[in-house]
Design a protein around this motif. Sequence first.
Motif, PDB file in Angstrom:
ATOM      1  N   GLU A  55       0.834  -1.201   0.000  1.00 11.45           N
ATOM      2  CA  GLU A  55       0.000   0.000   0.000  1.00 11.45           C
ATOM      3  C   GLU A  55       0.867   1.249   0.000  1.00 11.45           C
ATOM      4  OE1 GLU A  55      -3.695   1.993   2.546  1.00 11.45           O
ATOM      5  OE2 GLU A  55      -2.758   0.118   3.209  1.00 11.45           O
ATOM      6  N   LEU A  56       0.500   2.195  -0.852  1.00 13.59           N
ATOM      7  CA  LEU A  56       1.198   3.478  -0.921  1.00 13.59           C
ATOM      8  C   LEU A  56       0.279   4.589  -0.440  1.00 13.59           C
ATOM      9  CD1 LEU A  56       2.830   3.160  -4.469  1.00 13.59           C
ATOM     10  CD2 LEU A  56       4.000   2.922  -2.287  1.00 13.59           C
ATOM     11  N   VAL A  57       0.856   5.626   0.134  1.00 15.14           N
ATOM     12  CA  VAL A  57       0.085   6.805   0.500  1.00 15.14           C
ATOM     13  C   VAL A  57       0.327   7.876  -0.558  1.00 15.14           C
ATOM     14  CG1 VAL A  57       0.168   6.269   2.956  1.00 15.14           C
ATOM     15  CG2 VAL A  57       1.934   7.727   1.949  1.00 15.14           C
ATOM     16  N   ASP A  58      -0.522   8.893  -0.576  1.00 14.54           N
ATOM     17  CA  ASP A  58      -0.517   9.874  -1.664  1.00 14.54           C
ATOM     18  C   ASP A  58       0.830  10.552  -1.870  1.00 14.54           C
ATOM     19  OD1 ASP A  58      -3.109   9.282  -2.240  1.00 14.54           O
ATOM     20  OD2 ASP A  58      -3.972  11.098  -1.329  1.00 14.54           O
ATOM     21  N   ASP A  59       1.562  10.819  -0.798  1.00 16.39           N
ATOM     22  CA  ASP A  59       2.801  11.585  -0.920  1.00 16.39           C
ATOM     23  C   ASP A  59       4.015  10.734  -1.275  1.00 16.39           C
ATOM     24  OD1 ASP A  59       1.497  13.929  -0.357  1.00 16.39           O
ATOM     25  OD2 ASP A  59       1.926  13.863   1.795  1.00 16.39           O
ATOM     26  N   ASP A  60       3.888   9.407  -1.290  1.00 19.24           N
ATOM     27  CA  ASP A  60       5.013   8.551  -1.657  1.00 19.24           C
ATOM     28  C   ASP A  60       5.477   8.875  -3.072  1.00 19.24           C
ATOM     29  OD1 ASP A  60       5.262   7.136   0.685  1.00 19.24           O
ATOM     30  OD2 ASP A  60       3.948   5.514   0.064  1.00 19.24           O
ATOM     31  N   GLN A  61       6.782   8.962  -3.252  1.00 18.57           N
ATOM     32  CA  GLN A  61       7.362   9.242  -4.565  1.00 18.57           C
ATOM     33  C   GLN A  61       7.645   7.934  -5.306  1.00 18.57           C
ATOM     34  OE1 GLN A  61       8.045  12.615  -5.835  1.00 18.57           O
ATOM     35  NE2 GLN A  61       6.503  12.821  -4.205  1.00 18.57           N
ATOM     36  N   VAL A  62       7.185   7.855  -6.543  1.00 19.95           N
ATOM     37  CA  VAL A  62       7.352   6.636  -7.331  1.00 19.95           C
ATOM     38  C   VAL A  62       7.871   6.974  -8.720  1.00 19.95           C
ATOM     39  CG1 VAL A  62       5.507   5.407  -6.112  1.00 19.95           C
ATOM     40  CG2 VAL A  62       4.958   6.706  -8.173  1.00 19.95           C
ATOM     41  N   ASP A  63       8.582   6.032  -9.312  1.00 19.87           N
ATOM     42  CA  ASP A  63       8.961   6.124 -10.712  1.00 19.87           C
ATOM     43  C   ASP A  63       7.769   5.571 -11.485  1.00 19.87           C
ATOM     44  OD1 ASP A  63       9.960   5.932 -13.245  1.00 19.87           O
ATOM     45  OD2 ASP A  63      11.852   4.995 -12.675  1.00 19.87           O
ATOM     46  N   ALA A  64       6.857   6.467 -11.857  1.00 18.77           N
ATOM     47  CA  ALA A  64       5.519   6.066 -12.292  1.00 18.77           C
ATOM     48  C   ALA A  64       5.518   5.217 -13.552  1.00 18.77           C
ATOM     49  CB  ALA A  64       4.654   7.313 -12.488  1.00 18.77           C
ATOM     50  N   HIS A  65       6.289   5.607 -14.559  1.00 23.14           N
ATOM     51  CA  HIS A  65       6.274   4.827 -15.802  1.00 23.14           C
ATOM     52  C   HIS A  65       6.960   3.480 -15.614  1.00 23.14           C
ATOM     53  CE1 HIS A  65       6.364   3.942 -20.131  1.00 23.14           C
ATOM     54  NE2 HIS A  65       5.440   4.883 -20.245  1.00 23.14           N
ATOM     55  N   ALA A  66       7.928   3.401 -14.715  1.00 22.46           N
ATOM     56  CA  ALA A  66       8.555   2.116 -14.413  1.00 22.46           C
ATOM     57  C   ALA A  66       7.536   1.166 -13.789  1.00 22.46           C
ATOM     58  CB  ALA A  66       9.748   2.307 -13.481  1.00 22.46           C
ATOM     59  N   LEU A  67       6.687   1.684 -12.915  1.00 20.17           N
ATOM     60  CA  LEU A  67       5.622   0.867 -12.346  1.00 20.17           C
ATOM     61  C   LEU A  67       4.686   0.366 -13.440  1.00 20.17           C
ATOM     62  CD1 LEU A  67       4.599   2.948  -9.178  1.00 20.17           C
ATOM     63  CD2 LEU A  67       5.950   0.853  -9.226  1.00 20.17           C
ATOM     64  N   LEU A  68       4.299   1.264 -14.345  1.00 21.08           N
ATOM     65  CA  LEU A  68       3.401   0.906 -15.438  1.00 21.08           C
ATOM     66  C   LEU A  68       4.021  -0.183 -16.304  1.00 21.08           C
ATOM     67  CD1 LEU A  68       0.821   1.488 -17.118  1.00 21.08           C
ATOM     68  CD2 LEU A  68       2.134   3.246 -18.319  1.00 21.08           C
ATOM     69  N   ARG A  69       5.286  -0.033 -16.662  1.00 23.00           N
ATOM     70  CA  ARG A  69       5.954  -1.019 -17.521  1.00 23.00           C
ATOM     71  C   ARG A  69       6.078  -2.369 -16.825  1.00 23.00           C
ATOM     72  NH1 ARG A  69       9.512   3.252 -18.080  1.00 23.00           N
ATOM     73  NH2 ARG A  69      11.232   2.064 -17.156  1.00 23.00           N
ATOM     74  N   ALA A  70       6.428  -2.347 -15.543  1.00 24.53           N
ATOM     75  CA  ALA A  70       6.587  -3.600 -14.812  1.00 24.53           C
ATOM     76  C   ALA A  70       5.274  -4.364 -14.706  1.00 24.53           C
ATOM     77  CB  ALA A  70       7.151  -3.325 -13.414  1.00 24.53           C
ATOM     78  N   ALA A  71       4.162  -3.636 -14.733  1.00 23.14           N
ATOM     79  CA  ALA A  71       2.845  -4.277 -14.651  1.00 23.14           C
ATOM     80  C   ALA A  71       2.337  -4.749 -16.012  1.00 23.14           C
ATOM     81  CB  ALA A  71       1.837  -3.310 -14.033  1.00 23.14           C
ATOM     82  N   GLY A  72       3.064  -4.413 -17.079  1.00 22.27           N
ATOM     83  CA  GLY A  72       2.664  -4.860 -18.405  1.00 22.27           C
ATOM     84  C   GLY A  72       2.097  -3.777 -19.296  1.00 22.27           C
TER      85      GLY A  72
END
Length: 310
Positions: A55-72
């Motif tokens: 679970e992530l909270v709103d302020d957590d910083q993520v590499d957003a496109h990397a998450l998208l790619r890893a999910a397919g």
Amino acid sequence: MASSLTHPSAADMMSWSRAKAFLLNAGWSLDDNSRGGSDLCFDHKTSLGQLTDHELVDDDQVDAHALLRAAGGGVLDRKLADSVEDATTVDEVLVGLNWTIVRAGPFVGIARSPQRGTGGARTVRQGEPIAGRSLSCLAQWLCSLDPLRRSVGLAAVNAYWNRPERGTVVSHKWGLAAFDPPGDGLVIIGGFRQAQKRLFAARIVEREPKDNDIPEDESSVALQSARAVAITAQTLMNGSLEPLLNRVGQQAERLLVGPSAPVAPVVLESGIDRVSGLAITDGDAAASFIKETGTMIALDHMTAQLELAR
């Protein structure tokens, strides 16, 4: 807590709330998984893969496109970015009110600028000037969930691919001219209003519907039964093309159309049958047009219509 795919040097770092808003607005579904994180899904039905493992909270910083790619997801973004192999130095990047232009030696490309209405000044310059980087480096900016970076990245992709020698130069102004009136069985994604008089039987799907338009959230039946679907290239800019194609019936001819459409073979490998885009033939004229807030850029003295089909 940081995601396992998050690292401080990622170019696409953003808050989880911002990344989530982009994905949902693009048409993805995010479903809770048994690990407390989220799965990336099409319409809460088909899960592509795990987006987050906790679970992530709103302020957590993520590499957003990397998450998208890893999910397919983000497959076409990555293919288009990687297809630009030219290291020509970028001479100019201009983000106008309506269009973004990238110029690198003989290469000139455009893309729609991000949707207006966002508050506050912002930049993607990140210290060093953007001009002076390579065209291939700038194309990688398409692999982002930041609309401004995506616009610059797509313009760089178009600079490389949208040249007369890359596709077939055609005489008609718009890809929709290839459809015979009255347009029975045609569904148009995006408000190509200039086509309505000629293709009056076509149905238009819009996020902000008018008159007899189909609201985007009610478009599934129309997309499944369509004989042909013409999709605005804006869907590639805003990240909605990939989930949208999953909702189109298998029998439909699929056209990606608009000045921002990259006339690149990898687009045809991703579920599109025909691409109709623009080549910039006069970079100086196009830059002046963009600086002066021009809108309808498909003008004979500075563009040529290109098409590429399977």
